[in-house]
Scaffold this motif. Structure first.
Motif, PDB file in Angstrom:
ATOM      1  N   ALA A 195      -0.901   3.607  -9.761  1.00 48.54           N
ATOM      2  CA  ALA A 195       0.271   4.430  -9.473  1.00 48.54           C
ATOM      3  C   ALA A 195       1.085   3.700  -8.404  1.00 48.54           C
ATOM      4  CB  ALA A 195      -0.153   5.808  -8.984  1.00 48.54           C
ATOM      5  N   PRO A 196       2.166   3.006  -8.789  1.00 49.01           N
ATOM      6  CA  PRO A 196       2.964   2.265  -7.804  1.00 49.01           C
ATOM      7  C   PRO A 196       3.479   3.165  -6.681  1.00 49.01           C
ATOM      8  CG  PRO A 196       3.574   1.629 -10.025  1.00 49.01           C
ATOM      9  CD  PRO A 196       2.667   2.826 -10.150  1.00 49.01           C
ATOM     10  N   THR A 197       3.541   2.581  -5.480  1.00 47.71           N
ATOM     11  CA  THR A 197       4.067   3.269  -4.302  1.00 47.71           C
ATOM     12  C   THR A 197       5.422   2.671  -3.949  1.00 47.71           C
ATOM     13  OG1 THR A 197       3.064   1.684  -2.783  1.00 47.71           O
ATOM     14  CG2 THR A 197       1.726   3.619  -3.414  1.00 47.71           C
ATOM     15  N   THR A 198       6.057   3.225  -2.952  1.00 48.70           N
ATOM     16  CA  THR A 198       7.343   2.696  -2.490  1.00 48.70           C
ATOM     17  C   THR A 198       7.195   1.228  -2.083  1.00 48.70           C
ATOM     18  OG1 THR A 198       7.962   4.882  -1.687  1.00 48.70           O
ATOM     19  CG2 THR A 198       9.201   3.010  -0.811  1.00 48.70           C
ATOM     20  N   GLU A 199       6.129   0.906  -1.358  1.00 47.66           N
ATOM     21  CA  GLU A 199       5.919  -0.462  -0.892  1.00 47.66           C
ATOM     22  C   GLU A 199       5.575  -1.416  -2.021  1.00 47.66           C
ATOM     23  OE1 GLU A 199       4.187   2.107   0.672  1.00 47.66           O
ATOM     24  OE2 GLU A 199       5.484   2.227   2.423  1.00 47.66           O
ATOM     25  N   SER A 200       4.893  -0.929  -3.053  1.00 45.49           N
ATOM     26  CA  SER A 200       4.422  -1.827  -4.108  1.00 45.49           C
ATOM     27  C   SER A 200       5.311  -1.860  -5.350  1.00 45.49           C
ATOM     28  CB  SER A 200       2.995  -1.448  -4.524  1.00 45.49           C
ATOM     29  OG  SER A 200       2.979  -0.212  -5.220  1.00 45.49           O
ATOM     30  N   GLN A 201       6.347  -1.041  -5.421  1.00 45.43           N
ATOM     31  CA  GLN A 201       7.148  -0.948  -6.644  1.00 45.43           C
ATOM     32  C   GLN A 201       7.737  -2.295  -7.055  1.00 45.43           C
ATOM     33  OE1 GLN A 201       7.470   1.972  -8.656  1.00 45.43           O
ATOM     34  NE2 GLN A 201       8.069   0.305 -10.025  1.00 45.43           N
ATOM     35  N   CYS A 221      -5.554  11.862  -7.370  1.00 48.10           N
ATOM     36  CA  CYS A 221      -6.118  10.759  -8.132  1.00 48.10           C
ATOM     37  C   CYS A 221      -6.641  11.212  -9.491  1.00 48.10           C
ATOM     38  CB  CYS A 221      -7.199  10.033  -7.342  1.00 48.10           C
ATOM     39  SG  CYS A 221      -8.588  11.067  -6.886  1.00 48.10           S
ATOM     40  N   ILE A 239      -4.213  12.347  -1.338  1.00 51.70           N
ATOM     41  CA  ILE A 239      -3.748  11.485  -2.416  1.00 51.70           C
ATOM     42  C   ILE A 239      -4.309  12.059  -3.706  1.00 51.70           C
ATOM     43  CG2 ILE A 239      -3.855   9.183  -3.420  1.00 51.70           C
ATOM     44  CD1 ILE A 239      -4.256   8.106  -0.586  1.00 51.70           C
ATOM     45  N   ARG A 266      -3.744  12.774   4.894  1.00 51.62           N
ATOM     46  CA  ARG A 266      -2.848  13.166   3.806  1.00 51.62           C
ATOM     47  C   ARG A 266      -3.614  13.071   2.502  1.00 51.62           C
ATOM     48  NH1 ARG A 266      -0.091   8.469   1.429  1.00 51.62           N
ATOM     49  NH2 ARG A 266      -0.958   6.674   2.468  1.00 51.62           N
ATOM     50  N   ARG A 268       2.546  -4.055   1.583  1.00 52.63           N
ATOM     51  CA  ARG A 268       2.479  -3.067   2.655  1.00 52.63           C
ATOM     52  C   ARG A 268       3.734  -3.185   3.518  1.00 52.63           C
ATOM     53  NH1 ARG A 268      -1.655  -6.766   2.824  1.00 52.63           N
ATOM     54  NH2 ARG A 268      -1.724  -8.196   4.558  1.00 52.63           N
ATOM     55  N   TRP A 291       5.116  -4.351  -8.871  1.00 51.06           N
ATOM     56  CA  TRP A 291       4.910  -3.908 -10.249  1.00 51.06           C
ATOM     57  C   TRP A 291       6.100  -4.240 -11.135  1.00 51.06           C
ATOM     58  CZ3 TRP A 291       0.127  -3.333 -11.295  1.00 51.06           C
ATOM     59  CH2 TRP A 291      -0.749  -2.906 -10.295  1.00 51.06           C
TER      60      TRP A 291
END
Length: 168
Positions: free
Chosen positions: A39-45, A22, A20, A18, A72, A48
């Motif tokens: 750039a926050p992800t769903t797992e890391s939001q 950047c 990404i 996939r 994760r 942050w």
């Protein structure tokens, strides 16, 4: 490292089949902060969001109670996908460090040389962040550090370390 994108825009890399994006301009917001931002992800939001409130949060597996960092979706111990967020004490000890003499981005030029440490946190995970306010010659293994927070923009806050007074 992922392979470079060969077609279309060159501002991306491939990870696990996939793409990404950047492009650094997309990671920044309008502010005086001139370094690349995450750039926050769903797992890391939630991580942050915690930093924005000046709290260092780690994921904790609900099944086996193992604390983990970086954020994760799956526990690397029991493979559970159910977790909570726990607040860190913010204290740790230097596991390793490096003195950066080359700024990989123009925004870091004014800070060269700067120290980046990997710290063993009291919760049993390792965190990497810049060490601020300590002479590079005084950095050592097991130096006691604590986290503090830099509000880079109105949306992103970054963790930083400083030596705990009396440990240098």
């Amino acid at each position: 490292a992922g392979r470079r994108c060969r077609s279309g825009s060159r501002n991306g890399i491939w990870r696990s089949r996939r793409r990404i994006h950047c492009h650094h301009a997309a990671l920044k917001t309008l502010s005086n902060y001139d370094k690349p931002l995450p750039a926050p992800t769903t797992e890391s939001q939630a991580y942050w969001d915690g930093l924005k409130k000046h709290k260092l949060l780690f994921q904790c597996c609900r099944q086996c109670r193992k604390v983990r960092h970086y954020p994760r979706p799956v526990c690397d111990h029991c493979f559970s996908m159910v977790y909570d967020w726990v607040e860190s004490s913010g204290r740790g000890k230097v596991y390793s460090w490096t003195v950066n003499h080359h700024g990989f981005h123009p925004g870091f030029k004014s800070e060269i040389p700067y120290v980046t440490v990997t710290a063993d946190m009291e919760e049993g995970v390792r965190v990497q962040a810049p060490l601020v306010g300590t002479d590079e010659a005084k950095v050592s293994i097991d130096l006691a550090v604590e986290v503090f927070f830099e509000d880079a923009t109105s949306e992103i806050t970054l963790p930083r370390f400083r030596a705990i007074t009396g440990s240098v």
